[in-house]
Scaffold this motif. Structure first.
Motif, PDB file in Angstrom:
ATOM      1  N   LYS A  20      -6.803   2.556  -5.588  1.00  0.00           N
ATOM      2  CA  LYS A  20      -5.769   2.323  -4.926  1.00  0.00           C
ATOM      3  C   LYS A  20      -5.060   1.056  -5.201  1.00  0.00           C
ATOM      4  CE  LYS A  20      -4.786   4.560  -1.857  1.00  0.00           C
ATOM      5  NZ  LYS A  20      -3.600   5.592  -1.632  1.00  0.00           N
ATOM      6  N   ASP A  23      -2.847   1.513  -7.892  1.00  0.00           N
ATOM      7  CA  ASP A  23      -1.500   1.871  -7.290  1.00  0.00           C
ATOM      8  C   ASP A  23      -0.941   0.501  -6.956  1.00  0.00           C
ATOM      9  OD1 ASP A  23      -2.315   4.749  -7.552  1.00  0.00           O
ATOM     10  OD2 ASP A  23      -2.644   4.830  -5.764  1.00  0.00           O
ATOM     11  N   LEU A  24      -1.394  -0.283  -6.217  1.00  0.00           N
ATOM     12  CA  LEU A  24      -0.796  -1.684  -5.941  1.00  0.00           C
ATOM     13  C   LEU A  24      -0.268  -2.303  -6.950  1.00  0.00           C
ATOM     14  CD1 LEU A  24       0.095  -3.397  -3.616  1.00  0.00           C
ATOM     15  CD2 LEU A  24      -2.139  -4.596  -3.836  1.00  0.00           C
ATOM     16  N   ASN A  27       3.033  -0.950  -8.320  1.00  0.00           N
ATOM     17  CA  ASN A  27       4.200  -1.053  -7.376  1.00  0.00           C
ATOM     18  C   ASN A  27       4.394  -2.521  -7.800  1.00  0.00           C
ATOM     19  OD1 ASN A  27       5.020   1.203  -5.371  1.00  0.00           O
ATOM     20  ND2 ASN A  27       2.913   1.427  -5.503  1.00  0.00           N
ATOM     21  N   LYS A  91       5.699   3.745  -5.872  1.00  0.00           N
ATOM     22  CA  LYS A  91       6.694   4.158  -5.049  1.00  0.00           C
ATOM     23  C   LYS A  91       7.882   3.616  -5.151  1.00  0.00           C
ATOM     24  CE  LYS A  91       3.601   6.253  -1.880  1.00  0.00           C
ATOM     25  NZ  LYS A  91       2.868   6.286  -0.498  1.00  0.00           N
ATOM     26  N   THR A 114       7.170  -1.132   0.828  1.00  0.00           N
ATOM     27  CA  THR A 114       6.209  -0.572   0.243  1.00  0.00           C
ATOM     28  C   THR A 114       4.970  -0.820  -0.012  1.00  0.00           C
ATOM     29  OG1 THR A 114       8.004   0.753  -0.852  1.00  0.00           O
ATOM     30  CG2 THR A 114       6.037   0.771  -1.987  1.00  0.00           C
ATOM     31  N   THR A 115       4.874  -2.254  -0.548  1.00  0.00           N
ATOM     32  CA  THR A 115       3.716  -3.038  -0.647  1.00  0.00           C
ATOM     33  C   THR A 115       3.043  -3.209   0.579  1.00  0.00           C
ATOM     34  OG1 THR A 115       4.724  -5.033  -0.728  1.00  0.00           O
ATOM     35  CG2 THR A 115       4.498  -3.943  -3.082  1.00  0.00           C
ATOM     36  N   LEU A 118       0.965  -0.411   1.725  1.00  0.00           N
ATOM     37  CA  LEU A 118       0.097   0.130   0.621  1.00  0.00           C
ATOM     38  C   LEU A 118      -1.289  -0.867   0.759  1.00  0.00           C
ATOM     39  CD1 LEU A 118      -1.318   1.883  -1.669  1.00  0.00           C
ATOM     40  CD2 LEU A 118       0.175   0.455  -3.093  1.00  0.00           C
ATOM     41  N   GLU A 121      -3.035  -0.399   3.922  1.00  0.00           N
ATOM     42  CA  GLU A 121      -4.025   0.913   3.723  1.00  0.00           C
ATOM     43  C   GLU A 121      -5.305   0.573   2.867  1.00  0.00           C
ATOM     44  OE1 GLU A 121      -4.215   5.035   1.318  1.00  0.00           O
ATOM     45  OE2 GLU A 121      -2.415   4.118   1.521  1.00  0.00           O
TER      46      GLU A 121
END
Length: 158
Positions: A20, A23-24, A27, A91, A114-115, A118, A121
């Motif tokens: 994850k 993923d950050l 982004n 994203k 978006t950030t 995330l 999460e």
């Protein structure tokens, strides 16, 4: 076989966190490059104000990119580092509207949203893994970025 990594966290939960965080990282990297483009290409009556603000923002983002990559390494995993991978998972999409100040600020606000989603999460995953290092990082980022959302929104009179 140990179920803990070198810093004493559950290996399965650490792997999920590292994924994850990657993923950050993706982004943030696209967000950073978009902001550089806004800085380079902004035009119009608010040029001087926005040119400086965009530079402040991309300097902040590059620090966060490094911190996130280092956190992934601390968890025992490798940060992804190429834009082909970033484009697959981010994203935040690469911006093509770089010269209009209003559109640039709207894009920045969407990227913050978006950030923030995330990072919240990640905050939950880190809490579940008892990972105070990632929790503290995400808490700091969320606090800073919520304030920046307020400021950029105020620029647009929202």
């Amino acid at each position: 076989m140990s179920t803990k990594n070198q810093i004493g966290l559950d290996t399965n939960k650490s792997e999920q966190l590292a994924s994850k965080l990657n993923d950050l990282l993706a982004n943030y990297s696209i967000f950073y490059q978009n902001t550089r483009g806004f800085h380079w290409n902004i035009k119009g009556e608010k040029f001087f104000e926005l040119h400086v603000k965009f530079e402040e923002l991309y300097n902040d983002l590059i620090l966060k990119i490094d911190e996130v990559a280092e956190r992934i390494l601390t968890l025992g995993y490798s940060p992804k580092h190429n834009y082909a991978d970033y484009r697959k998972v981010s994203k935040i999409k690469e911006s093509e509207e770089v010269s209009d100040g209003g559109k640039a600020v709207k894009s920045i606000l969407e990227s913050f949203q978006t950030t923030l989603i995330l990072q919240r999460e990640l905050l939950g995953l880190a809490s579940d893994a008892e990972d105070e290092g990632t929790s503290a990082l995400m808490s700091d980022y969320i606090r800073e970025q919520e304030k920046m959302v307020w400021m950029y929104s105020s620029f647009l009179n929202k």
